[in-house]
Design an enzyme around this catalytic site. Structure first.
Site, PDB file in Angstrom:
ATOM      1  N   TYR A 194       0.536  -0.164  10.707  1.00 33.31           N
ATOM      2  CA  TYR A 194       0.093  -0.352   9.447  1.00 33.31           C
ATOM      3  C   TYR A 194       1.329  -0.301   8.561  1.00 33.31           C
ATOM      4  CZ  TYR A 194      -2.576  -0.596   5.115  1.00 33.31           C
ATOM      5  OH  TYR A 194      -3.032  -0.938   3.906  1.00 33.31           O
ATOM      6  N   SER A 249       0.867  -0.964  -0.241  1.00 29.58           N
ATOM      7  CA  SER A 249       0.052   0.030   0.042  1.00 29.58           C
ATOM      8  C   SER A 249       0.858   1.214  -0.144  1.00 29.58           C
ATOM      9  CB  SER A 249      -0.655  -0.037   1.334  1.00 29.58           C
ATOM     10  OG  SER A 249      -1.769   1.327   1.359  1.00 29.58           O
TER      11      SER A 249
END
Length: 316
Positions: free
Chosen positions: A183, A158
């Site tokens: 994350y 991502s």
């Protein structure tokens, strides 16, 4: 590592998974797509199966997966919890016992920005699920990846990798938890994993790619409150998307399907892709991949650490 530069793909931000597969016949190919029953994973499974591939979907919730995938031919479901290394081993053992080879493995399943959660021996859940579980899975499935001359392994990362490099001194966030940094670290790990897997596997015909699928509203946001997403400018008060750059699930699945199948990538690997193209290196707000996420020394170091943590290493 292949140069991190665009190659002139004919596709882009708005391309769909069906677009990148048009004209490709995947009959006789077997793909494994973790989390392939929800969000981008569901669209990835649908598109690959439509193109003729047999698709195995390892799922933490097999019954939910069976329901979501009903009506899609050529798809089977098996149980897998990436946060549980015993479950990873059991799935891999079952798969290897079937004698099948793997042509495409897409590490798609992920969790994002969850409350502080510990799994296994106390590992931070995002690093454990998004990275370590897939690390163990790929290493345990190695015999199937090389059995038929090689495969492509696609690690879904991502743009969130920009939020954090690997926190070598505190991988598990023992000194204070931040859900977005956690994350970010996990998504950086996804890229470094592809860099090192490609370096280790290319002589056996296994090439690896990492990617940013784009901004898409999917069940990945399940841990975010609506007010939080309104504050980010992602949605309005009624839940309608606001960001004009957001993709549909069909568009969001395109880059991982392109990385898994495109003849344009034959002979290449170890690179980060976005919008169905190899991305450029970026140190500012422009699209691209951060230098630390494709650093070969960091990739090698993370592989060593991950092998020690999981006790699995196909190259040990």
């Amino acid at each position: 590592m292949t140069g991190q530069h665009k190659i002139g793909s004919a596709f882009g931000h708005d391309s769909t998974a069906d677009d990148v597969l048009r004209g490709l016949d995947l009959s006789g190919k077997l793909a494994v797509v973790t989390g392939g029953y929800s969000g981008l994973g569901l669209e990835t499974t649908r598109a690959l199966a439509k193109a003729g591939a047999q698709v195995v979907v390892p799922a933490r919730r097999p019954q939910v997966a069976e329901e979501a995938l009903a009506g899609i031919d050529g798809v089977s479901v098996d149980a897998l919890d990436l946060g549980d290394l015993d479950s990873v081993r059991a799935f891999a053992d079952r798969f290897l016992a079937s004698g099948r080879s793997i042509d495409i493995l897409i590490d798609n399943a992920a969790i994002m920005a969850c409350p502080e959660t510990r799994v296994g021996p106390g590992w931070e859940a995002q690093f454990a699920t998004n990275h370590l579980g897939h690390f163990a899975l790929v290493n345990r499935l190695w015999p199937a990846l090389v059995a038929d001359g090689g495969a492509r392994v696609v690690s879904v990362s991502s743009t969130g990798h920009r939020r954090s490099d690997i926190r070598w001194d505190d991988l598990e966030f023992r000194l204070g938890y931040d859900k977005w940094e956690a994350y970010g670290q996990a998504k950086t790990a996804n890229v470094l994993f592809a860099v090192q897997l490609d370096a280790l596997g290319k002589d056996s015909g296994v090439r690896a790619f990492a990617l940013h699928p784009g901004g898409i509203l999917t069940p990945l946001q399940r841990h975010l409150a609506r007010d939080e997403m309104v504050g980010y400018g992602w949605i309005d008060e009624d839940g309608n998307p606001l960001n004009p750059g957001f993709k549909t699930p069909e568009q969001g699945a395109a880059t991982q399907v392109w990385a898994a199948t495109s003849p344009q990538l034959d002979g290449l690997g170890g690179v980060f892709c976005e919008d169905c193209e190899i991305a450029e290196v970026s140190t500012d707000d422009n699209p691209g991949v951060r230098p630390y996420a494709i650093d070969p020394a960091s990739a090698d170091r993370l592989w060593t650490v991950s092998a020690e943590l999981t006790g699995v290493n196909a190259f040990g």
